[in-house]
Design a protein around this motif. Structure first.
Motif, PDB file in Angstrom:
ATOM      1  N   GLU A 376       0.750  -1.237  -0.140  1.00  0.00           N
ATOM      2  CA  GLU A 376      -0.060   0.248   0.032  1.00  0.00           C
ATOM      3  C   GLU A 376       0.832   1.201   0.019  1.00  0.00           C
ATOM      4  O   GLU A 376       0.472   2.200  -0.641  1.00  0.00           O
ATOM      5  CB  GLU A 376      -1.110  -0.153   1.262  1.00  0.00           C
ATOM      6  CG  GLU A 376      -2.002  -1.020   1.033  1.00  0.00           C
ATOM      7  CD  GLU A 376      -2.866  -0.968   2.349  1.00  0.00           C
ATOM      8  OE1 GLU A 376      -2.510  -0.673   3.235  1.00  0.00           O
ATOM      9  OE2 GLU A 376      -4.012  -1.720   2.341  1.00  0.00           O
ATOM     10  N   ARG A 377       2.022   1.337   0.744  1.00  0.00           N
ATOM     11  CA  ARG A 377       2.895   2.411   0.698  1.00  0.00           C
ATOM     12  C   ARG A 377       3.280   2.678  -0.727  1.00  0.00           C
ATOM     13  O   ARG A 377       3.817   3.594  -1.312  1.00  0.00           O
ATOM     14  CB  ARG A 377       3.815   2.144   1.619  1.00  0.00           C
ATOM     15  CG  ARG A 377       3.585   2.224   3.295  1.00  0.00           C
ATOM     16  CD  ARG A 377       4.394   1.648   4.109  1.00  0.00           C
ATOM     17  NE  ARG A 377       5.812   2.247   4.145  1.00  0.00           N
ATOM     18  CZ  ARG A 377       6.821   1.577   4.689  1.00  0.00           C
ATOM     19  NH1 ARG A 377       6.585   0.252   5.300  1.00  0.00           N
ATOM     20  NH2 ARG A 377       8.159   2.087   4.651  1.00  0.00           N
ATOM     21  N   LEU A 378       3.775   1.376  -1.237  1.00  0.00           N
ATOM     22  CA  LEU A 378       4.267   1.542  -2.859  1.00  0.00           C
ATOM     23  C   LEU A 378       3.246   1.884  -3.730  1.00  0.00           C
ATOM     24  O   LEU A 378       3.577   2.706  -4.653  1.00  0.00           O
ATOM     25  CB  LEU A 378       4.856  -0.089  -3.148  1.00  0.00           C
ATOM     26  CG  LEU A 378       5.120  -0.221  -4.693  1.00  0.00           C
ATOM     27  CD1 LEU A 378       6.295   0.391  -4.982  1.00  0.00           C
ATOM     28  CD2 LEU A 378       5.393  -1.581  -4.911  1.00  0.00           C
ATOM     29  N   ALA A 379       1.995   1.658  -3.589  1.00  0.00           N
ATOM     30  CA  ALA A 379       0.892   2.158  -4.253  1.00  0.00           C
ATOM     31  C   ALA A 379       0.880   3.552  -4.406  1.00  0.00           C
ATOM     32  O   ALA A 379       0.372   4.191  -5.196  1.00  0.00           O
ATOM     33  CB  ALA A 379      -0.485   1.571  -3.829  1.00  0.00           C
ATOM     34  N   THR A 408       1.736 -10.325  -6.658  1.00  0.00           N
ATOM     35  CA  THR A 408       0.942  -9.912  -5.230  1.00  0.00           C
ATOM     36  C   THR A 408       0.970  -8.259  -5.309  1.00  0.00           C
ATOM     37  O   THR A 408      -0.354  -7.835  -5.131  1.00  0.00           O
ATOM     38  CB  THR A 408       1.261 -10.497  -4.091  1.00  0.00           C
ATOM     39  OG1 THR A 408       1.442 -11.929  -4.310  1.00  0.00           O
ATOM     40  CG2 THR A 408       0.382  -9.988  -3.055  1.00  0.00           C
ATOM     41  N   ALA A 409       2.027  -7.535  -5.499  1.00  0.00           N
ATOM     42  CA  ALA A 409       1.984  -6.129  -5.657  1.00  0.00           C
ATOM     43  C   ALA A 409       1.132  -5.603  -6.468  1.00  0.00           C
ATOM     44  O   ALA A 409       0.264  -4.627  -6.226  1.00  0.00           O
ATOM     45  CB  ALA A 409       3.255  -5.566  -5.544  1.00  0.00           C
ATOM     46  N   SER A 410       0.984  -6.443  -7.690  1.00  0.00           N
ATOM     47  CA  SER A 410       0.070  -5.753  -8.964  1.00  0.00           C
ATOM     48  C   SER A 410      -1.323  -5.827  -8.511  1.00  0.00           C
ATOM     49  O   SER A 410      -2.143  -4.772  -8.731  1.00  0.00           O
ATOM     50  CB  SER A 410       0.565  -6.613  -9.996  1.00  0.00           C
ATOM     51  OG  SER A 410       1.762  -6.561 -10.638  1.00  0.00           O
ATOM     52  N   GLN A 411      -1.613  -6.734  -7.849  1.00  0.00           N
ATOM     53  CA  GLN A 411      -2.893  -6.957  -7.404  1.00  0.00           C
ATOM     54  C   GLN A 411      -3.562  -5.802  -6.484  1.00  0.00           C
ATOM     55  O   GLN A 411      -4.652  -5.182  -6.567  1.00  0.00           O
ATOM     56  CB  GLN A 411      -3.386  -8.146  -6.654  1.00  0.00           C
ATOM     57  CG  GLN A 411      -3.048  -9.453  -7.406  1.00  0.00           C
ATOM     58  CD  GLN A 411      -2.989 -10.748  -6.706  1.00  0.00           C
ATOM     59  OE1 GLN A 411      -3.513 -10.838  -5.758  1.00  0.00           O
ATOM     60  NE2 GLN A 411      -2.624 -11.844  -7.729  1.00  0.00           N
ATOM     61  N   VAL A 412      -2.485  -5.517  -5.522  1.00  0.00           N
ATOM     62  CA  VAL A 412      -2.735  -4.251  -4.664  1.00  0.00           C
ATOM     63  C   VAL A 412      -2.847  -2.924  -5.410  1.00  0.00           C
ATOM     64  O   VAL A 412      -3.602  -2.162  -5.088  1.00  0.00           O
ATOM     65  CB  VAL A 412      -1.574  -4.240  -3.367  1.00  0.00           C
ATOM     66  CG1 VAL A 412      -1.731  -2.947  -2.631  1.00  0.00           C
ATOM     67  CG2 VAL A 412      -1.519  -5.405  -2.557  1.00  0.00           C
ATOM     68  N   LEU A 413      -1.979  -2.770  -6.359  1.00  0.00           N
ATOM     69  CA  LEU A 413      -1.794  -1.379  -7.211  1.00  0.00           C
ATOM     70  C   LEU A 413      -3.455  -1.443  -8.030  1.00  0.00           C
ATOM     71  O   LEU A 413      -3.919  -0.254  -8.269  1.00  0.00           O
ATOM     72  CB  LEU A 413      -0.909  -1.657  -8.203  1.00  0.00           C
ATOM     73  CG  LEU A 413       0.533  -1.437  -7.703  1.00  0.00           C
ATOM     74  CD1 LEU A 413       1.640  -1.310  -8.765  1.00  0.00           C
ATOM     75  CD2 LEU A 413       0.675  -0.097  -6.708  1.00  0.00           C
ATOM     76  N   VAL A 414      -3.806  -2.470  -8.461  1.00  0.00           N
ATOM     77  CA  VAL A 414      -5.281  -2.553  -9.005  1.00  0.00           C
ATOM     78  C   VAL A 414      -6.311  -2.268  -8.141  1.00  0.00           C
ATOM     79  O   VAL A 414      -7.422  -1.567  -8.440  1.00  0.00           O
ATOM     80  CB  VAL A 414      -5.365  -3.729 -10.010  1.00  0.00           C
ATOM     81  CG1 VAL A 414      -6.791  -4.055 -10.645  1.00  0.00           C
ATOM     82  CG2 VAL A 414      -4.293  -3.940 -11.091  1.00  0.00           C
TER      83      VAL A 414
END
Length: 614
Positions: A376-379, A408-414
């Protein structure tokens, strides 16, 4: 021509295969040969730890040095890359503290304002001295030799190594691994450096590599090395905007790249130091804290980590040393090509703390769920870079040690609305190997270029708007893209100049139609966000929280500058039968944009005949 008996024929070696790419990271390095394949060192490791340790008379370089951190941390050097070319006064206290528990960085005792590591080593005992012949016949008890008796044991000594000295030792080890693999000395090497490295730091890397016997062809910024792999990868969409996330131990570097027909232009970049995998609160620390809690649950023995107590420091080091294997196993099972592979791995450490062993399974879903706050911090950082409007991200690429968690990070970005559901993941291989492969590709390109064509990288202009054609709707109404017809982009935004594109488009027209009116525009891309209300169910409980509305993003276009129009003669030739049995013909369009930004447009019908020019 015959050769003398016993002499083998000399093999012909392609010079391009004797060039090498090295990703010189702060925590790990990797090597790729001329065919852009990562190679293993003599220990079978493709990810080589940037670490050097001294234990008595022995010196360990690479992955063999890491276990020394458990009992010999004060003589083990790590994370020396970022201090190359720096004065001691330029190094912050937080940077010095981050080196724990390895050898501390101190002021050199004899070189002013120079950082160094003080390590304890053993100097081999000298060779025994030869007794002179004139004294050899005398009894030693009555006539002792006047020569001093040499020490029979190694002598302890404090050795001061600067970051430059450490880098030289490390590069020598990498160079030897390359020669062992190739069988010959490499013709040249391309080495990565961070984009934020100052000129003096880049020169320090060159000097260390040169002293190690390496012939440097070029230093390559890490994002440029990744871009080389992106361009080389086979993809369906040659023109695309890609979000590149380089997740290293020191920091995360986010780049927004415009890839147009093999040419790459950076639309923007952002460095987030606090998200590096080795930084407090990031991926590695999150896993270590999780394992410490699991150890306490299983054994009933509390384990304080991050920060540790004097009694738990070794346990924390052991947990950190187990992470590379754990992360590789988990991320391998999360890749798109990992169907059928296990989704969990096992951590097993003997005598972790208080004489107790620790062993536990690690589930990928559970482990990556722990990373959600980090993602989330990355997003938030990605959103700050790309903004809310005008940037349509077609794909995302993950590289670096933390890049394996990209799926997994891509899913959070979406899910957070930063990227759209249309965004695809670039398939460019193992995240840890991408930068080395990019250097190898770049090295081959340098060798292939003629000498007069080798120039330093230069900044070029790019198109500020998309140049395209609007085919008006037959009835004059809103058709296609809602701009009064069908919009066809020809030269996209952020295409390096000069640029030239040719397209051939099918046109369905009535049998009696002889010409087709075309309008040429400069337009800007927009991202249209549509709020979709949440569904309300009549049987929902009163205390049940209402569902939140969702966002749906769509790509749009906004016409801005009218360039001109043409009436293109379609000709009599019929290609195929189009919609509703109407003849389908073709129109060929060529658009050029010069270095000065001037636009030239021409078109003709049927692919033959005279050109009509705007």
């Amino acid at each position: 021509m015959s050769l003398p008996n016993g002499k083998p024929a000399v093999a012909v070696v392609d010079e391009r295969e004797t060039v090498v790419g090295i990703n010189f990271g702060s925590a790990y390095a990797s090597i790729a040969e001329g065919k852009a394949e990562c190679i293993a060192n003599e220990d079978g490791e493709r990810q080589i730890a940037a670490a050097i340790s001294f234990n008595g008379e022995e010196m360990y370089v690479g992955n063999q040095a890491l276990p020394q951190l458990v009992k010999n941390a004060q003589n083990t050097i790590t994370n020396f890359r970022n201090f190359l070319g720096k004065k001691f006064s330029e190094i912050s206290s937080s940077e010095l503290a981050s080196l724990a528990p390895s050898a501390p960085l101190i002021q050199h005792p004899s070189l002013p304002d120079t950082p160094c590591y003080a390590v304890q080593v053993l100097i081999p005992s000298p060779t025994p001295l030869t007794t002179p012949a004139s004294l050899s016949s005398r009894p030693s008890t009555q006539h002792p030799t006047p020569l001093a008796t040499p020490r029979s044991e190694p002598m302890p000594q404090t050795r001061h190594l600067t970051p430059h000295d450490a880098a030289v030792l490390f590069f020598k080890s990498l160079h030897q691994s390359v020669m062992d693999f190739l069988g010959v000395k490499p013709r040249g090497v391309v080495i990565t450096v961070p984009a934020w490295f100052a000129d003096i730091q880049r020169e320090a890397v060159k000097e260390a590599a040169k002293e190690a016997g390496i012939n440097i062809l070029q230093l390559l910024e890490e994002d440029t090395a990744a871009a080389a792999v992106l361009v080389d990868a086979p993809v369906e969409q040659a023109d695309r905007t890609t979000l590149l996330v380089d997740w290293g131990a020191t920091d995360v570097n986010i780049n927004l790249l415009s890839i147009r027909a093999g040419l790459v232009h950076s639309l923007g970049s952002k460095r987030v130091a606090e998200l590096g995998t080795a930084q407090p609160g990031s991926i590695d620390e999150t896993l270590v804290k999780y394992f410490a809690k699991e150890f306490a649950k299983k054994t009933g023995e509390a384990l304080q980590v991050c920060p540790p107590t004097p009694s738990t420091t070794r346990a924390q080091i052991k947990l950190f040393l187990s992470l590379p294997h754990i992360k590789r196993s988990l991320t391998a099972s999360s890749s798109p090509s990992s169907s059928g592979k296990p989704t969990s791995t096992q951590i097993s450490i003997e005598s972790l703390h208080a004489g107790l062993d620790f062993s536990a399974p690690v589930n990928r879903t559970r482990a990556f769920g722990l990373f959600t706050p980090v993602f989330e911090r990355l997003a938030a950082a990605v959103k700050d870079l790309i903004g809310n409007e005008g940037v349509w991200v077609d794909s995302v690429a993950w590289v670096g040690g933390g890049g394996g968690a990209g799926s997994t990070a891509s899913q959070v970005l979406v899910s957070t609305g930063v990227l759209g559901e249309h965004t695809k993941e670039e398939e460019i291989g193992q995240a840890e190997e991408v930068l080395a492969k990019g250097c190898a590709l770049h090295a081959r390109g340098i060798i292939d270029l003629a000498e007069e064509m080798k120039v330093d990288a230069v900044d070029v202009g790019v198109t500020a708007k998309t140049v395209g054609v609007l085919v008006p709707a037959a009835d004059g109404g809103e058709d296609g893209d809602g701009e009064g017809g069908t919009w066809i982009p020809i030269i996209p935004t952020a295409t390096p100049l000069p640029a030239k594109r040719a397209v051939k488009i099918p046109v369905t027209a009535d049998a009696g139609t002889l010409t087709l009116p075309l309008e040429f525009w400069e337009a800007s891309n927009v991202v249209q966000t549509k709020i979709i209300p949440a569904e309300v169910y009549s049987d929902a409980e009163e205390d049940e929280e209402p569902a939140e509305p969702t966002e749906e993003k769509a790509r749009g276009v906004k016409k801005e500058t009218y360039l001109g129009g043409l009436d293109v003669a379609l000709g009599a030739g019929v290609v195929v039968k189009g919609k509703k049995g109407k003849p389908e013909k073709s129109v060929e369009i060529v658009v050029e944009v010069g270095v000065d930004g001037k636009v030239g447009v021409k078109a003709r019908g049927g692919g033959a005949g005279d050109w009509s020019v705007v």
